[in-house]
Design a protein around this motif. Structure first.
Motif, PDB file in Angstrom:
ATOM      1  N   HIS A  78       0.833  -1.207   0.000  1.00  0.00           N
ATOM      2  CA  HIS A  78       0.000   0.000   0.000  1.00  0.00           C
ATOM      3  C   HIS A  78       0.869   1.260   0.000  1.00  0.00           C
ATOM      4  CE1 HIS A  78      -3.274   2.702   0.900  1.00  0.00           C
ATOM      5  NE2 HIS A  78      -2.658   3.109   2.000  1.00  0.00           N
ATOM      6  N   VAL A 136      -5.435 -10.173  -0.896  1.00  0.00           N
ATOM      7  CA  VAL A 136      -5.659  -8.964  -0.095  1.00  0.00           C
ATOM      8  C   VAL A 136      -4.726  -8.942   1.099  1.00  0.00           C
ATOM      9  CG1 VAL A 136      -7.346  -7.686   1.278  1.00  0.00           C
ATOM     10  CG2 VAL A 136      -8.052  -8.777  -0.849  1.00  0.00           C
ATOM     11  N   ASP A 142      -6.274  -4.783  -3.459  1.00  0.00           N
ATOM     12  CA  ASP A 142      -6.736  -3.837  -2.447  1.00  0.00           C
ATOM     13  C   ASP A 142      -8.010  -4.310  -1.769  1.00  0.00           C
ATOM     14  OD1 ASP A 142      -4.873  -1.378  -2.833  1.00  0.00           O
ATOM     15  OD2 ASP A 142      -5.449  -1.970  -4.862  1.00  0.00           O
ATOM     16  N   LEU A 143      -8.840  -4.994  -2.513  1.00  0.00           N
ATOM     17  CA  LEU A 143     -10.058  -5.542  -1.926  1.00  0.00           C
ATOM     18  C   LEU A 143     -10.494  -6.748  -2.740  1.00  0.00           C
ATOM     19  CD1 LEU A 143     -12.706  -4.511  -3.825  1.00  0.00           C
ATOM     20  CD2 LEU A 143     -12.077  -2.359  -2.778  1.00  0.00           C
ATOM     21  N   ARG A 277     -11.210  -6.372   2.864  1.00  0.00           N
ATOM     22  CA  ARG A 277     -10.077  -5.471   2.675  1.00  0.00           C
ATOM     23  C   ARG A 277      -9.290  -5.426   3.971  1.00  0.00           C
ATOM     24  NH1 ARG A 277     -14.487  -2.642   4.029  1.00  0.00           N
ATOM     25  NH2 ARG A 277     -14.354  -0.638   5.103  1.00  0.00           N
ATOM     26  N   THR A 286     -10.276   3.016  -2.001  1.00  0.00           N
ATOM     27  CA  THR A 286     -10.864   1.764  -1.539  1.00  0.00           C
ATOM     28  C   THR A 286     -12.237   1.994  -0.927  1.00  0.00           C
ATOM     29  OG1 THR A 286      -8.664   0.838  -1.113  1.00  0.00           O
ATOM     30  CG2 THR A 286     -10.520  -0.223  -0.019  1.00  0.00           C
TER      31      THR A 286
END
Length: 313
Positions: A78, A136, A142-143, A277, A286
């Motif tokens: 991230h 994830v 990301d999700l 997530r 997100t």
């Protein structure tokens, strides 16, 4: 201080079940993998794997550390995306989704998302929940648009998914699908015990496992004559008379005129759809997409596309 590289090695051992296979995946020697794991155990003062002639399994301490390794990997991934955005001015979002849920919910949700975040590039990866959720946890997605039946989300055996936040979207009841001329096709609802003598065609291995569990509870073993990974193919086999099937609501469109859809008597078994997530993170991209998926799920539920499908007339 716990070494991040040692956590990465432990995660590979957990994924592959042996030092040799983990070494091949990491392009290291088995002895180097063993040394890294031993060093991690010395730093923790506790064993993280149990070694045997059949391979290695994680101890309770190992499960905890693998969970930490996945969280660290996700946070680093991230952070890298955030830094890339500083340089390019464009965000990037990766969504993992299973086929029928993505077909139902993603197009409308992505249209909403793109209108709100036109500068973000979205990538979609099609995969089942047992693949999507680790993506994830590792930060490779990301999700995930995923589902589960009774019980917890799919994950590593014995490890809680404490790092994942789950946002429920909708319930997806399972229905019996029969050839239109079948003697039970005119019923308003069926009990699964009434189908004990029927041959079955199934479009998903998890649905087959679910059927077998429920059949065992009422005292029969289903005769499975067809297995596929495609609910639409399963319906075509039902139409051809090969057997009956158990299919989620959202996989019943478009209609197949040669079959009849009959609900199961309450409480009907269902898949539970939602978004997974990393729970500690709430970036704007997100959260916007999760909100768009919730809106789309509410829309399709209100229109009768999910949460219950009436019998085919």
């Amino acid at each position: 201080m716990i070494d991040v590289q040692r956590l990465r090695v432990l995660r590979a051992v957990a994924d592959h079940g042996s030092f040799n296979r983990a070494a091949a995946a990491l392009r290291l020697t088995p002895s180097a993998v063993s040394q890294q794991v031993a060093a991690l155990e010395r730093s923790l003062g506790a064993p993280v794997v149990a070694r045997s002639t059949r391979g290695v399994t994680l101890t309770q301490a190992g499960l905890i550390m693998v969970g930490a390794a996945e969280s660290v990997a996700a946070e680093l991934a991230h952070a890298r995306r955030q830094v890339d955005r500083l340089g390019t001015g464009r965000g990037r979002l990766t969504v993992a989704t299973f086929t029928s849920g993505g077909r139902l919910l993603l197009p409308g949700a992505l249209a909403r998302f793109t209108a709100a975040h036109p500068g973000t590039v979205v990538h979609v990866r099609e995969c089942e929940p047992e693949t999507a959720l680790p993506l994830v946890r590792r930060g490779d997605a990301d999700l995930a648009l995923a589902y589960h039946f009774d019980g917890p989300l799919p994950g590593r055996p014995g490890s809680p998914d404490a790092g994942l936040a789950w946002t429920p979207l909708l319930a997806d009841p399972l229905h019996v699908v029969l050839p239109r001329a079948h003697p039970l096709a005119g019923r308003e609802a069926l009990d699964i015990a009434e189908l004990a003598a029927e041959p079955w065609v199934l479009g998903c291995t998890k649905t087959e496992s679910y059927l077998r569990r429920h059949a065992e509870r009422v005292g029969f073993t289903p005769e499975v004559r067809g297995t596929t990974t495609d609910y639409f193919f399963a319906r075509s086999l039902v139409a051809a008379g090969l057997g009956v099937s158990l299919i989620p609501s959202i996989a019943l469109t478009p209609e197949e005129p040669a079959v009849r859809v009959v609900p199961l008597v309450p409480p009907a078994p269902a898949r539970h759809l939602g978004v997974a997530r990393i729970g500690r993170r709430a970036d704007a991209d997100t959260e916007t997409l999760v909100g768009a998926l919730r809106e789309e799920a509410a829309r399709v539920s209100g229109s009768g596309c999910a949460g219950g499908t009436p019998p085919t007339p």
